[in-house]
Design a protein around this motif. Structure first.
Motif, PDB file in Angstrom:
ATOM      1  N   GLU A  37       1.475   4.911   1.732  1.00 47.06           N
ATOM      2  CA  GLU A  37       1.421   5.432   2.987  1.00 47.06           C
ATOM      3  C   GLU A  37       2.013   6.807   3.022  1.00 47.06           C
ATOM      4  O   GLU A  37       3.327   7.002   2.742  1.00 47.06           O
ATOM      5  CB  GLU A  37       1.633   4.774   4.142  1.00 47.06           C
ATOM      6  CG  GLU A  37       1.341   5.008   5.368  1.00 47.06           C
ATOM      7  CD  GLU A  37       1.426   3.973   6.403  1.00 47.06           C
ATOM      8  OE1 GLU A  37       1.765   4.354   7.623  1.00 47.06           O
ATOM      9  OE2 GLU A  37       0.956   2.799   6.327  1.00 47.06           O
ATOM     10  N   HIS A  38       1.803   7.726   3.375  1.00 50.16           N
ATOM     11  CA  HIS A  38       2.268   9.165   3.576  1.00 50.16           C
ATOM     12  C   HIS A  38       2.757   9.204   4.690  1.00 50.16           C
ATOM     13  O   HIS A  38       1.938   9.311   5.884  1.00 50.16           O
ATOM     14  CB  HIS A  38       1.131  10.114   3.448  1.00 50.16           C
ATOM     15  CG  HIS A  38       1.453  11.500   2.934  1.00 50.16           C
ATOM     16  ND1 HIS A  38       2.036  11.905   1.915  1.00 50.16           N
ATOM     17  CD2 HIS A  38       1.474  12.652   3.714  1.00 50.16           C
ATOM     18  CE1 HIS A  38       2.558  13.149   1.955  1.00 50.16           C
ATOM     19  NE2 HIS A  38       2.314  13.675   3.003  1.00 50.16           N
ATOM     20  N   ILE A  39       3.959   9.260   4.774  1.00 52.51           N
ATOM     21  CA  ILE A  39       4.926   9.129   6.150  1.00 52.51           C
ATOM     22  C   ILE A  39       5.830  10.519   5.995  1.00 52.51           C
ATOM     23  O   ILE A  39       6.676  10.559   5.063  1.00 52.51           O
ATOM     24  CB  ILE A  39       5.719   7.853   6.065  1.00 52.51           C
ATOM     25  CG1 ILE A  39       4.711   6.825   6.132  1.00 52.51           C
ATOM     26  CG2 ILE A  39       6.654   7.862   7.315  1.00 52.51           C
ATOM     27  CD1 ILE A  39       5.544   5.534   6.090  1.00 52.51           C
ATOM     28  N   THR A  65       5.941   3.023  -0.339  1.00 57.13           N
ATOM     29  CA  THR A  65       5.178   1.900  -0.543  1.00 57.13           C
ATOM     30  C   THR A  65       5.725   0.947   0.906  1.00 57.13           C
ATOM     31  O   THR A  65       6.690   0.915   1.146  1.00 57.13           O
ATOM     32  CB  THR A  65       5.681   1.193  -1.455  1.00 57.13           C
ATOM     33  OG1 THR A  65       5.526   1.987  -2.811  1.00 57.13           O
ATOM     34  CG2 THR A  65       5.251  -0.302  -1.840  1.00 57.13           C
ATOM     35  N   GLU A  73       6.719   1.235   8.500  1.00 54.87           N
ATOM     36  CA  GLU A  73       5.992   2.465   8.935  1.00 54.87           C
ATOM     37  C   GLU A  73       6.914   3.364   9.727  1.00 54.87           C
ATOM     38  O   GLU A  73       6.682   4.683   9.590  1.00 54.87           O
ATOM     39  CB  GLU A  73       4.803   2.058   9.742  1.00 54.87           C
ATOM     40  CG  GLU A  73       3.720   1.467   8.933  1.00 54.87           C
ATOM     41  CD  GLU A  73       4.018  -0.104   8.937  1.00 54.87           C
ATOM     42  OE1 GLU A  73       5.116  -0.463   9.394  1.00 54.87           O
ATOM     43  OE2 GLU A  73       3.279  -0.745   8.469  1.00 54.87           O
ATOM     44  N   ASP A 102      -8.773  -3.998   3.572  1.00 52.25           N
ATOM     45  CA  ASP A 102      -7.571  -3.362   3.027  1.00 52.25           C
ATOM     46  C   ASP A 102      -7.480  -3.253   1.783  1.00 52.25           C
ATOM     47  O   ASP A 102      -7.089  -2.400   1.044  1.00 52.25           O
ATOM     48  CB  ASP A 102      -6.420  -4.189   3.926  1.00 52.25           C
ATOM     49  CG  ASP A 102      -6.439  -3.994   5.142  1.00 52.25           C
ATOM     50  OD1 ASP A 102      -6.672  -2.976   5.764  1.00 52.25           O
ATOM     51  OD2 ASP A 102      -5.933  -5.106   5.785  1.00 52.25           O
ATOM     52  N   ASN A 162       5.270  10.117   0.157  1.00 48.57           N
ATOM     53  CA  ASN A 162       4.439   8.821  -0.258  1.00 48.57           C
ATOM     54  C   ASN A 162       5.422   7.562  -0.255  1.00 48.57           C
ATOM     55  O   ASN A 162       6.457   7.481  -1.149  1.00 48.57           O
ATOM     56  CB  ASN A 162       3.764   8.865  -1.313  1.00 48.57           C
ATOM     57  CG  ASN A 162       2.396   9.626  -1.302  1.00 48.57           C
ATOM     58  OD1 ASN A 162       1.760   9.884  -0.312  1.00 48.57           O
ATOM     59  ND2 ASN A 162       2.086  10.633  -2.285  1.00 48.57           N
ATOM     60  N   LYS A 219       0.992  -1.263  -0.094  1.00 46.66           N
ATOM     61  CA  LYS A 219      -0.027   0.198  -0.075  1.00 46.66           C
ATOM     62  C   LYS A 219       0.864   1.249  -0.185  1.00 46.66           C
ATOM     63  O   LYS A 219       2.161   1.139   0.266  1.00 46.66           O
ATOM     64  CB  LYS A 219      -0.800  -0.121   1.246  1.00 46.66           C
ATOM     65  CG  LYS A 219      -0.075   0.148   2.533  1.00 46.66           C
ATOM     66  CD  LYS A 219      -1.297   0.403   3.785  1.00 46.66           C
ATOM     67  CE  LYS A 219      -0.364   0.672   5.009  1.00 46.66           C
ATOM     68  NZ  LYS A 219      -1.294   0.768   6.075  1.00 46.66           N
TER      69      LYS A 219
END
Length: 336
Positions: free
Chosen positions: A178-180, A186, A266, A196, A184, A176
């Motif tokens: 994800e904005h971290i 993966t 993450e 999901d 952006n 997915k």
């Protein structure tokens, strides 16, 4: 990236390979026009000044990379001889931003060029352009049908920091975006639920084959069976063998007492790839030079449909960039 232009002439669809350039420099290749969708483009020459060197390189550690401060006119001219990025920030020079000028320089008149197929922003390799909507549509249908049938049409070459445990296999992972920290990225998802999947998680697959190994590195052929942002880079990280020059995802692989393990995606921020001293010596790089190492992921081979439905697919090949070839030479690896 190597750029292949498809267009329609006198009722025939023609492929004409040209070369483009945006930092990831490649060798020049020419091939004659041919009826149908494709030609097999195998002839290629190294441009002057790109001879491989295996010793210390001083201020030129990555032969083939072009300067960043090109003008629009210079970039249009360089499209015939090097590489361009497919995407970029507003105001950056990219392939998309100069397609109108490229169309004019190729004498296409009012015909608009569009990108049919391209490798990722940081990788090198083939770019497929078309000025014919019907040709572009047929090519897209071919790629879509091949993907549904699990027949790979793209083959990448990668140099990995580490050697995969298996010599060949299939990598499967749910991914997915994800904005971290404003970026952006993966991220893998373990045991994704139906919810999901509905929320953007995608089950991805790639086939890999180890071609050669040496100095703790591997030359790997990768064939994505699905399409997802940074799929190949993340898949190799999951094998604990990040792609050389991956300054985004390689930090997710940690090492304790010589044993590699995965860090939480993450909470692991992107950082410059760190290479051990033995590998730096083999590559004849200083740590500061290694921090600028280009991503060694190259779209080497692309299959296109033949003129008729039952024809054997046409094969297009893009030679390796000079810096990629130099790395193979330093590591004693050969692309067979």
């Amino acid at each position: 990236m190597r750029t292949v232009l498809t267009r329609e002439m006198d009722g025939r669809r023609v492929l004409r390979p040209i070369w483009s350039g945006w930092r990831r420099g490649l060798a020049v290749s020419t091939a004659p026009e041919d009826a149908g969708f494709g030609i097999e483009a195998r002839h290629h020459r190294q441009p002057r000044g790109s001879r491989l060197r295996s010793g210390p390189l001083g201020d030129q550690p990555f032969p083939g990379l072009l300067p960043k401060n090109l003008s629009r006119e210079e970039l249009v001219d360089a499209l015939r001889a090097a590489v361009v990025d497919r995407k970029g920030k507003s105001g950056e020079l990219t392939l998309l931003s100069v397609l109108p000028e490229l169309s004019q320089s190729l004498g296409l008149g009012e015909q608009e060029l569009q990108v049919v197929r391209a490798s990722g922003k940081e990788s090198s390799g083939l770019v497929l352009l078309s000025s014919c909507p019907q040709t572009a549509s047929r090519l897209q249908k071919f790629f879509t049908h091949s993907q549904r049938a699990q027949r790979p049409t793209a083959t990448y070459c990668a140099v990995t920091n580490g050697i995969p445990t298996a010599s060949e296999g299939k990598i499967q992972a749910a991914l997915k975006l994800e904005h971290i920290d404003g970026v952006n990225l993966t991220v893998p998802v373990k045991a994704p639920s139906r919810k999901d999947i509905l929320q953007g998680v995608k089950k991805t697959r790639s086939h890999f084959r180890v071609v050669a190994t040496g100095s703790g590195c591997a030359l790997v052929q990768l064939q994505p069976l699905t399409v997802f942002s940074s799929q190949l880079q993340v898949h190799m990280v999951l094998q604990l063998c990040p792609v050389l020059g991956d300054h985004t995802y390689s930090a997710r692989v940690g090492t304790v007492l010589g044993q590699r393990f995965l860090l939480p995606a993450e909470s692991t921020k992107p950082q410059r790839q760190v290479l051990d001293e033995a590998l730096l010596r083999r590559l004849h790089l200083t740590p500061s030079q290694a921090a600028q190492l280009p991503l060694h992921l190259h779209l080497h081979r692309l299959l296109l449909p033949g003129t008729r439905a039952r024809d054997t697919p046409i094969e297009l090949l893009a030679p390796l960039p000079p810096y990629f070839s130099r790395t193979l030479q330093c590591l004693g690896l050969r692309l067979q």
